[in-house]
Scaffold this motif. Structure first.
Motif, mmCIF file in Angstrom:
data_model
loop_
_atom_site.group_PDB
_atom_site.id
_atom_site.type_symbol
_atom_site.label_atom_id
_atom_site.label_comp_id
_atom_site.label_asym_id
_atom_site.label_seq_id
_atom_site.Cartn_x
_atom_site.Cartn_y
_atom_site.Cartn_z
ATOM 1 N N THR A 256 -11.059 -2.268 5.134
ATOM 2 C CA THR A 256 -9.726 -1.770 4.809
ATOM 3 C C THR A 256 -9.051 -2.617 3.733
ATOM 4 O O THR A 256 -9.466 -3.739 3.444
ATOM 5 C CB THR A 256 -8.844 -1.782 6.070
ATOM 6 O OG1 THR A 256 -8.727 -3.145 6.513
ATOM 7 C CG2 THR A 256 -9.445 -0.933 7.173
ATOM 8 N N ALA A 257 -7.970 -2.072 3.197
ATOM 9 C CA ALA A 257 -7.213 -2.798 2.174
ATOM 10 C C ALA A 257 -6.642 -4.096 2.733
ATOM 11 O O ALA A 257 -6.670 -5.136 2.073
ATOM 12 C CB ALA A 257 -6.090 -1.903 1.636
ATOM 13 N N SER A 258 -6.122 -4.051 3.947
ATOM 14 C CA SER A 258 -5.519 -5.267 4.506
ATOM 15 C C SER A 258 -6.579 -6.337 4.770
ATOM 16 O O SER A 258 -6.324 -7.530 4.593
ATOM 17 C CB SER A 258 -4.756 -4.949 5.788
ATOM 18 O OG SER A 258 -5.592 -4.345 6.747
ATOM 19 N N LEU A 261 -7.370 -7.822 1.345
ATOM 20 C CA LEU A 261 -6.274 -8.647 0.839
ATOM 21 C C LEU A 261 -6.212 -9.975 1.591
ATOM 22 O O LEU A 261 -5.980 -11.025 0.995
ATOM 23 C CB LEU A 261 -4.947 -7.903 0.960
ATOM 24 C CG LEU A 261 -3.760 -8.598 0.302
ATOM 25 C CD1 LEU A 261 -4.018 -8.798 -1.191
ATOM 26 C CD2 LEU A 261 -2.476 -7.817 0.518
ATOM 27 N N VAL A 276 -14.974 -4.293 -2.922
ATOM 28 C CA VAL A 276 -14.597 -3.248 -3.876
ATOM 29 C C VAL A 276 -15.836 -2.584 -4.470
ATOM 30 O O VAL A 276 -15.825 -1.385 -4.781
ATOM 31 C CB VAL A 276 -13.676 -3.796 -4.993
ATOM 32 C CG1 VAL A 276 -12.344 -4.216 -4.409
ATOM 33 C CG2 VAL A 276 -14.322 -4.934 -5.761
ATOM 34 N N TYR A 303 -10.314 -1.197 -8.940
ATOM 35 C CA TYR A 303 -9.411 -1.044 -7.792
ATOM 36 C C TYR A 303 -9.163 0.435 -7.511
ATOM 37 O O TYR A 303 -9.261 0.899 -6.367
ATOM 38 C CB TYR A 303 -8.101 -1.771 -8.089
ATOM 39 C CG TYR A 303 -7.108 -1.775 -6.950
ATOM 40 C CD1 TYR A 303 -7.081 -2.814 -6.026
ATOM 41 C CD2 TYR A 303 -6.174 -0.745 -6.816
ATOM 42 C CE1 TYR A 303 -6.160 -2.831 -4.985
ATOM 43 C CE2 TYR A 303 -5.252 -0.756 -5.787
ATOM 44 C CZ TYR A 303 -5.247 -1.792 -4.866
ATOM 45 O OH TYR A 303 -4.341 -1.798 -3.835
ATOM 46 N N LEU A 308 -8.334 2.059 -3.214
ATOM 47 C CA LEU A 308 -7.363 1.204 -2.530
ATOM 48 C C LEU A 308 -5.943 1.664 -2.850
ATOM 49 O O LEU A 308 -5.704 2.282 -3.892
ATOM 50 C CB LEU A 308 -7.580 -0.253 -2.940
ATOM 51 C CG LEU A 308 -8.927 -0.843 -2.476
ATOM 52 C CD1 LEU A 308 -9.172 -2.193 -3.142
ATOM 53 C CD2 LEU A 308 -8.963 -0.968 -0.966
ATOM 54 N N PRO A 309 -4.956 1.374 -1.987
ATOM 55 C CA PRO A 309 -3.587 1.909 -2.159
ATOM 56 C C PRO A 309 -2.944 1.449 -3.467
ATOM 57 O O PRO A 309 -2.837 0.237 -3.714
ATOM 58 C CB PRO A 309 -2.826 1.330 -0.960
ATOM 59 C CG PRO A 309 -3.883 1.013 0.055
ATOM 60 C CD PRO A 309 -5.097 0.608 -0.727
ATOM 61 N N PHE A 313 -1.501 -2.728 -5.512
ATOM 62 C CA PHE A 313 -2.312 -3.317 -6.584
ATOM 63 C C PHE A 313 -1.739 -4.640 -7.064
ATOM 64 O O PHE A 313 -2.484 -5.598 -7.313
ATOM 65 C CB PHE A 313 -2.435 -2.347 -7.762
ATOM 66 C CG PHE A 313 -3.114 -2.976 -8.951
ATOM 67 C CD1 PHE A 313 -4.476 -3.242 -8.940
ATOM 68 C CD2 PHE A 313 -2.367 -3.345 -10.076
ATOM 69 C CE1 PHE A 313 -5.100 -3.847 -10.022
ATOM 70 C CE2 PHE A 313 -2.982 -3.958 -11.165
ATOM 71 C CZ PHE A 313 -4.348 -4.210 -11.127
ATOM 72 N N PHE A 316 -2.843 -7.500 -4.978
ATOM 73 C CA PHE A 316 -4.234 -7.891 -5.259
ATOM 74 C C PHE A 316 -4.313 -8.614 -6.611
ATOM 75 O O PHE A 316 -5.057 -9.594 -6.753
ATOM 76 C CB PHE A 316 -5.143 -6.652 -5.265
ATOM 77 C CG PHE A 316 -5.567 -6.216 -3.895
ATOM 78 C CD1 PHE A 316 -6.711 -6.731 -3.307
ATOM 79 C CD2 PHE A 316 -4.824 -5.295 -3.180
ATOM 80 C CE1 PHE A 316 -7.114 -6.330 -2.052
ATOM 81 C CE2 PHE A 316 -5.215 -4.886 -1.915
ATOM 82 C CZ PHE A 316 -6.359 -5.405 -1.343
#
Length: 381
Positions: A256-258, A261, A276, A303, A308-309, A313, A316
């Motif tokens: 996941t994105a979280s 990150l 990614v 990205y 990803l959201p 961005f 990130f």
């Protein structure tokens, strides 16, 4: 009928007095106590019976005192002073009385708990009824076994404060958490705390049985899984196959994105690169070039391709820039010091993202220790 019972009692008293063998006297004591318990006693008879019970409590033979304790453990015929005396005897005598006798006051039970014996604390916690004040003291002062027993006892009057105290003290003990989670009634605040601590099976029970918002359970469960994943990366050897690892995460919908990150904020650049690359279905070598492209377009392109959201961005971007700055300064990139400096600088970048999203990130990132040492390290960097 009364005459028969009276003769039986008189015979047993004589037997008790004359017997020299401990077993015989214990048998006589047991029979006498049963006889007293079964008959309807007048006030005068009750007073006489209690005098006999006081004599039995003074008997030198442990077997006789145990016969008294076991036979009358649930009887209100037992005088309170005798119950208190037996509660201070050896465990084989004390525990039956502590666990069942109705003649104890709340103050008596609190005194027993504070005396410090784990077995006796647990016996109080397992009683057929545990008053609120007694439960408060057990939750705040007793050992883990007693608190677990208390939490398992639905006849214990556990306030929200007592439950919270139990979680404060033993939230890392799975058996205590599970015992609380399976209580019939739980306040919402306690349920929310337990969801964050419980195993997956217990968490499912909480969501289905108690009033907890499903999105809360999902958020906390995801947080726990992601933190465990990053911890696993921290412990993995340098030669770990990250490509295979992130592919497995993606297959479980855990990439996941979280998670990425958090990994980036902890300085785990290789995990971010492979992540990614996996999400964008791009070879790692190409993803590496795009992530580390000095221009403004490479990272944005990979990205976006990774899905990803967009709103995150800039966060990130700040993470990649922070990593690049620290690596340019040199030093060991593998130790905890680097990870702390990375997280400290990343959090001070104030990425250009909506306030709600930044708050979300701050909540989801590992909480780093705060204090003068950390601040000095950041300033020195």
């Amino acid at each position: 009928m009364t005459a028969v019972r009276a003769r039986l009692t008189e015979f047993d008293i004589r037997r008790l007095i004359k017997a020299s063998d401990d077993d015989d006297r214990a048998a006589a004591a047991h029979k006498l106590c049963r006889s007293m318990e079964r008959v309807d006693l007048t006030a005068e008879d009750r007073e006489a019976a209690q005098k006999i019970l006081r004599l039995l409590a003074e008997d030198a033979a442990e077997l006789v005192r145990r016969a008294l304790a076991v036979t009358l453990k649930s009887s209100d015929l037992l005088p309170r002073d005798v119950a208190r005396k037996l509660a201070m005897d050896v465990d084989s005598i004390a525990l039956p009385i502590i666990g069942s006798s109705p003649v104890f006051s709340d103050e008596d039970l609190i005194e027993i708990v504070r005396a410090g014996s784990i077995a006796r604390q647990a016996a109080v916690a397992a009683r057929p009824s545990v008053p609120r004040d007694v439960a408060e003291v057990i939750a705040a002062e007793a050992g883990e076994a007693a608190v677990r027993t208390l939490a398992s006892n639905d006849n214990a009057d556990l306030s929200e404060r007592a439950m919270g105290r139990a979680i404060d003290r033993f939230g890392s003990a799975p058996e205590v958490v599970a015992a609380l989670a399976y209580r019939q009634v739980l306040p919402l605040g306690i349920t929310e705390r337990l969801v964050a601590l419980a195993s997956e099976a217990v968490r499912e029970h909480l969501v289905s049985r108690h009033a907890v918002a499903p999105e809360t359970a999902i958020r906390l469960a995801t947080y726990a899984r992601e933190r465990a994943t990053v911890d696993l990366i921290d412990e993995a050897p340098a030669g770990a196959d990250l490509a295979t690892f992130v592919a497995q995460l993606n297959a479980r919908k855990a990439l996941t994105a979280s998670l990425l990150l958090r990994a980036l904020a902890r300085g785990k650049m290789a995990l971010f690169e492979h992540g990614v690359a996996e999400l964008a279905s791009t070879p790692h070598s190409r993803a590496w070039l795009m992530v580390h492209d000095a221009g403004p377009l490479g990272l944005k392109a990979i990205y976006d391709r990774a899905g990803l959201p967009p709103r995150l961005f800039q966060a990130f971007r700040a993470g990649v820039d922070t990593w690049r700055q620290l690596t340019a300064e040199g030093g060991d990139l593998s130790g905890e010091t680097f990870r702390e400096r990375m997280l400290e600088r990343f959090l001070t970048q104030r990425p250009n993202a909506p306030r709600d999203d930044v708050a979300y990130l701050m909540e989801r990132l590992d909480q780093a220790p705060q204090g003068p040492v950390r601040i000095q390290a950041a300033n020195a960097a």
